[in-house]
Write an enzyme that holds these catalytic residues in place. Sequence first.
Site, PDB file in Angstrom:
ATOM      1  CB  CYS A 174      -0.944  -0.005   1.201  1.00  0.00           C
ATOM      2  SG  CYS A 174      -0.082  -0.100   2.802  1.00  0.00           S
ATOM      3  N   GLY A 175       2.137   1.178   0.137  1.00  0.00           N
ATOM      4  CA  GLY A 175       2.952   2.384   0.140  1.00  0.00           C
ATOM      5  C   GLY A 175       2.585   3.315   1.285  1.00  0.00           C
ATOM      6  CD1 TRP A 176       5.088   6.904   3.204  1.00  0.00           C
ATOM      7  CD2 TRP A 176       5.488   6.504   1.046  1.00  0.00           C
ATOM      8  NE1 TRP A 176       6.439   6.734   3.064  1.00  0.00           N
ATOM      9  CE2 TRP A 176       6.729   6.484   1.738  1.00  0.00           C
ATOM     10  CE3 TRP A 176       5.506   6.269  -0.329  1.00  0.00           C
ATOM     11  CZ2 TRP A 176       7.947   6.246   1.115  1.00  0.00           C
ATOM     12  CZ3 TRP A 176       6.718   6.028  -0.955  1.00  0.00           C
ATOM     13  CH2 TRP A 176       7.914   6.025  -0.237  1.00  0.00           C
ATOM     14  N   GLY A 177      -0.109   5.105   1.389  1.00  0.00           N
ATOM     15  CA  GLY A 177      -1.529   5.051   1.684  1.00  0.00           C
ATOM     16  C   GLY A 177      -2.479   5.974   0.966  1.00  0.00           C
ATOM     17  CB  CYS A 359      14.067   3.990 -14.419  1.00  0.00           C
ATOM     18  SG  CYS A 359      14.693   2.675 -13.363  1.00  0.00           S
TER      19      CYS A 359
END
Length: 389
Positions: A174-177, A359
């Site tokens: 979820c990462g930082w949400g 990238c």
Amino acid sequence: MKNMTDHFIVSFLQRFDDHPFDVTFHGETHHIGNGNPVFIVNLKEEIDSSKLLTSTSLALGEAYMKGDLEIEGDLFHALDHFLGQMDKFSTDRTRLKKLIFSSQSKKNQEKEVTYHYDMGNDFYSLWLDETMSYSCGYFKAETDTLYEAQCNKVERILQKLYLKEDMTLLDIGCGWGYLLIRAAKEYGVKGVGITLSREQKKRFEERIEAEGLGDKVSVELMDYRDLKDQGKTFDRIVSVGMLEHVGRENYELFVKNAEAVLKPGGLMLLHYISALREYPGDPWIKKYIFPGGMIPSLREMIHLFSEHQFYTLDVESLRRHYCKTLLHWERNFRDHLPEIEAKMGKEFTRMWHLYLSGCAATFHNGIIDLHQILVTKGVNNELPLTRWY
């Protein structure tokens, strides 16, 4: 200007002649390719021939990190021309076996994930946007800001999931949400996020409290492999930028765990960096940026979903969107170079600048892609007939 040389590094670089460039070394300039140079490589030190032949990526990447190799001009511009020729790189997979094929045990994968994501929220805050989204944005217009693109991406995902009030939504990685917070606020869903990063969990919990969403959203430190044992089920599942950490041997395990907690007819959206073919990964990226990282091909994930009775509704490529996202990150990163260098050191700063620019170039050249796959667990005849989003 010379074309002949006794220096192995210059001779080695002559294979990359699709686009003309110059190499300066020991006061001499060597031209490679035909036409005017599109970039210049300044070599301050010879690069060991055995390192170049073992891994071109590692040898050149480390030389750049240490300042032994400099690029004159725009870094992305140079890499965009050079990295399109990665099929000419040398990679000794036998000698690099431990690096390329690292352990996919729970313990090791947790260590690899936290290595990258627990560098500190302050570091990521310097160059990500306000949403703290560390994945591909969606640019509806050429003039969209990074923040707008990230908001667009989250809204597009939530629309694809066909959310309704009081549905349950699981975010794997979820990462930082930001996605779950927006889903709870705009769609009234109840969300659960899982992550292996303590730094991300900490920031996510702060956001939940600040938004007053304690009754709607929660976050847990959990490995995806433990989902099937939790006794919970969800109407919807989303996973953004997490599959790249699973490893080829565990893709089916990932799908099985999603299958175990998704309700019949439920929707799942998988957003991940993909590849045209199955490839073990780049040695430099694996050593310095994403230990254990592995990029799945589109076809292997489609195959796995079908083997577990997931029906594919939609597949969308966001490759060019990720190139633009990375160029925004690179620009933000460059704007904070003195601060990052003071905090993290010069070699680290050069390493991450190379990573972001490189990238962007690999997405631009189609070496890697970004796909969103939307599937249902079993048949779902209740969805709109057309792409409702």
